[in-house]
Write an enzyme that holds these catalytic residues in place. Structure first.
Site: not given
Ligand code: ZN
Length: 243
Positions: A83, A102, A104, A170
């Site tokens: 990603e 980023h 989760h 996500h």
């Molecule tokens: Zn992710």
């Protein structure tokens, strides 16, 4: 310590702090930083010996270009995260951004699953977290891995100039002018969600009054938060999560 080395250490440390605060687990998530004055980015890598975000070391940070390709010398077997395009799309579109996170965080993701808004339900309890709600938090509607430049661009179009963006089913993406700022946005967003979640368990959360929302909006306008306060708050989280 050279500037680049220092930046690697700070990227790795931000990974560890966020994972130790349970904003993400196992190998899911990455922090990155723009190498000053260049189109290069330092980012947490995947590869042999990997122990998860919580145990990220400097050696697990690689340098990539804005196409997400590794440049320079990386340890054998290390690769950019699938990603990486979350990061490259934001750096390409937003020159003021020097760091992207980023992760989760489960509680935040629950709100995207149930399509419930993160309401501005507190004021002085945590003004920094409140500001995120007042500024508006967009949601990227796709739940797939952001594994192509096109998906990165789509996420960026949804996020726009916001500090934070939810990703349905996500995780979250945050952006800041420094690593510490981007990481703190993620921590504040998680706090906002945790309080909303608990308020829903207890009863019917209600936003603070329009008058008080306006008071906090006015506070945020002139200069934002002074960098010394960001540094102090980051020191707190560094200490809290230190071995
Ligand atoms: Zn992710």
């Amino acid at each position: 310590m050279s500037e680049s080395k220092d930046l690697r250490a700070r990227v790795a440390e931000a990974c560890r702090v966020l994972a130790r605060l349970d904003l993400t687990k196992a190998a899911t998530g990455h922090v990155s930083a723009r190498v000053p004055g260049s189109d290069r980015v330092l980012i947490r890598a995947r590869g042999p010996g990997e122990l998860g975000v919580r145990y990220t070391t400097e050696e697990q940070i690689v340098e990539v270009d804005l196409d997400g390709k590794i440049v320079g010398s990386a340890a054998a077997g290390l690769s950019a995260p699938i990603e990486v395009f979350i990061h490259t799309a934001i750096y390409t579109a937003r020159p003021e951004v020097n760091s992207v996170v980023h992760v989760h965080p489960a509680i935040v993701v629950l709100f995207t699953i149930c399509n419930k808004p993160l309401l501005p339900i507190f004021g002085a309890y945590d003004p920094s977290a409140l500001q995120l709600a007042l500024e508006g938090i967009p949601t990227f509607d796709r739940s797939v891995l952001v594994s192509t430049p096109e998906l990165g661009d789509a996420l960026m179009r949804t996020m726009g100039s916001a500090k934070t963006c939810l990703m349905r089913g996500h995780g979250i993406t945050t952006a800041g002018t420094t690593i510490e700022e981007a990481a703190l946005h993620a921590i504040h967003l998680n706090e906002l969600a945790a309080m909303n979640y608990q308020a829903h368990l207890l009863g019917d959360p209600r936003p603070i009054s329009a008058e008080d929302q306006a008071a906090f909006r006015a506070l945020a306008r002139p200069t934002g938060r002074p960098s010394e306060r960001i540094a102090a708050l980051w020191r707190y989280y560094q200490t809290l999560t230190a071995d």
